[in-house]
Design an enzyme around this catalytic site. Structure first.
Site, PDB file in Angstrom:
ATOM      1  N   HIS A  22      16.904  37.915 -12.216  1.00 14.44           N
ATOM      2  CA  HIS A  22      16.852  36.289 -12.958  1.00 14.44           C
ATOM      3  C   HIS A  22      15.865  36.814 -13.790  1.00 14.44           C
ATOM      4  O   HIS A  22      14.680  37.616 -13.845  1.00 14.44           O
ATOM      5  CB  HIS A  22      16.348  35.184 -11.697  1.00 14.44           C
ATOM      6  CG  HIS A  22      17.396  35.115 -10.384  1.00 14.44           C
ATOM      7  ND1 HIS A  22      17.577  34.365 -10.444  1.00 14.44           N
ATOM      8  CD2 HIS A  22      18.621  35.772 -10.530  1.00 14.44           C
ATOM      9  CE1 HIS A  22      17.917  34.189  -8.794  1.00 14.44           C
ATOM     10  NE2 HIS A  22      19.089  35.266  -9.306  1.00 14.44           N
TER      11      HIS A  22
ATOM     12  N   GLU B 156      13.447  34.576 -14.185  1.00  5.58           N
ATOM     13  CA  GLU B 156      11.605  34.518 -13.941  1.00  5.58           C
ATOM     14  C   GLU B 156      11.202  35.874 -13.215  1.00  5.58           C
ATOM     15  O   GLU B 156       9.754  36.212 -13.652  1.00  5.58           O
ATOM     16  CB  GLU B 156      11.704  33.360 -12.913  1.00  5.58           C
ATOM     17  CG  GLU B 156      11.422  31.611 -13.418  1.00  5.58           C
ATOM     18  CD  GLU B 156      13.212  31.371 -13.169  1.00  5.58           C
ATOM     19  OE1 GLU B 156      13.878  30.371 -13.295  1.00  5.58           O
ATOM     20  OE2 GLU B 156      14.123  32.616 -13.033  1.00  5.58           O
TER      21      GLU B 156
ATOM     22  N   CYS C 184      15.204  29.016  -8.342  1.00  4.16           N
ATOM     23  CA  CYS C 184      15.615  29.166  -7.735  1.00  4.16           C
ATOM     24  C   CYS C 184      14.445  28.844  -6.208  1.00  4.16           C
ATOM     25  O   CYS C 184      13.510  29.874  -6.520  1.00  4.16           O
ATOM     26  CB  CYS C 184      16.939  30.394  -7.495  1.00  4.16           C
ATOM     27  SG  CYS C 184      16.114  31.900  -7.523  1.00  4.16           S
TER      28      CYS C 184
ATOM     29  N   CYS D 162      13.089  33.152  -7.192  1.00  2.00           N
ATOM     30  CA  CYS D 162      12.083  32.877  -7.374  1.00  2.00           C
ATOM     31  C   CYS D 162      10.994  32.079  -7.599  1.00  2.00           C
ATOM     32  O   CYS D 162       9.555  32.386  -8.102  1.00  2.00           O
ATOM     33  CB  CYS D 162      13.100  32.170  -9.489  1.00  2.00           C
ATOM     34  SG  CYS D 162      13.892  33.561 -10.280  1.00  2.00           S
TER      35      CYS D 162
END
Length: 164
Positions: free
Chosen positions: A61, A63, A91, A94
């Site tokens: 992801h 992040e 999410c 993250c």
């Protein structure tokens, strides 16, 4: 000098625009629509974009990618003093990584409802976190706890450990 090429004294808005730009670049390059920037006092430390499908890595992801790069660049696992600018509300994975890395503040553009509207619905994970492990949709079972607890005891007794 163009705003996107600046790396010092950037405003919050400029840093967020860079995260949004990274998210658009990610879409154009075959990734998901997410971008993130980690900055300290207006200076970009690291950037990341979504590489889940490109790298075949469900943890890639934006992040998490930015956090990994920032930690490598700064030579630390503690990003205190830095902020994260992400194109979407993080999410659960993250968000956990943001807390574990001790980032000071989260700035985000789209929220989780916006993400759900385009098929990225992480709400089920947020809901599962609230449920006791034995009642979650993903089965889990304690196995060999008596053996594993010995390693926790070893850690607890270690005098020269680096706590995090």
């Amino acid at each position: 000098m163009k705003e996107k090429n600046r790396t010092k004294d950037m405003t919050n808005e400029a840093l967020m625009r860079r995260a949004i730009e990274l998210s658009a670049d990610s879409v154009r390059n075959g990734g998901g629509p997410f971008g993130a920037v980690i900055a300290r006092r207006g200076e970009i430390i690291a950037e990341g974009s979504n590489g889940v499908t490109i790298q075949n890595d469900p943890t890639a992801h934006a992040e998490v990618s930015a956090i990994r790069k920032a930690c490598q660049k700064l030579g630390t696992f503690d990003l205190s003093g830095c902020d994260i600018y992400t194109s979407c509300e993080p999410c659960p994975m993250c968000l956990g990584a943001i807390y574990w890395s001790h980032l000071d503040k989260i700035y985000y553009a789209n929220d989780r409802k916006d993400a759900a509207n385009i098929g990225f619905d992480d709400d089920f994970i947020y809901q599962e976190i609230e449920v006791a492990p034995q009642y979650r949709k993903k089965p889990s079972e304690i196995l060999l706890r008596n053996e594993a607890i010995k390693v926790f005891q070893l850690w607890d007794e270690k005098l020269d450990k680096t706590e995090y």
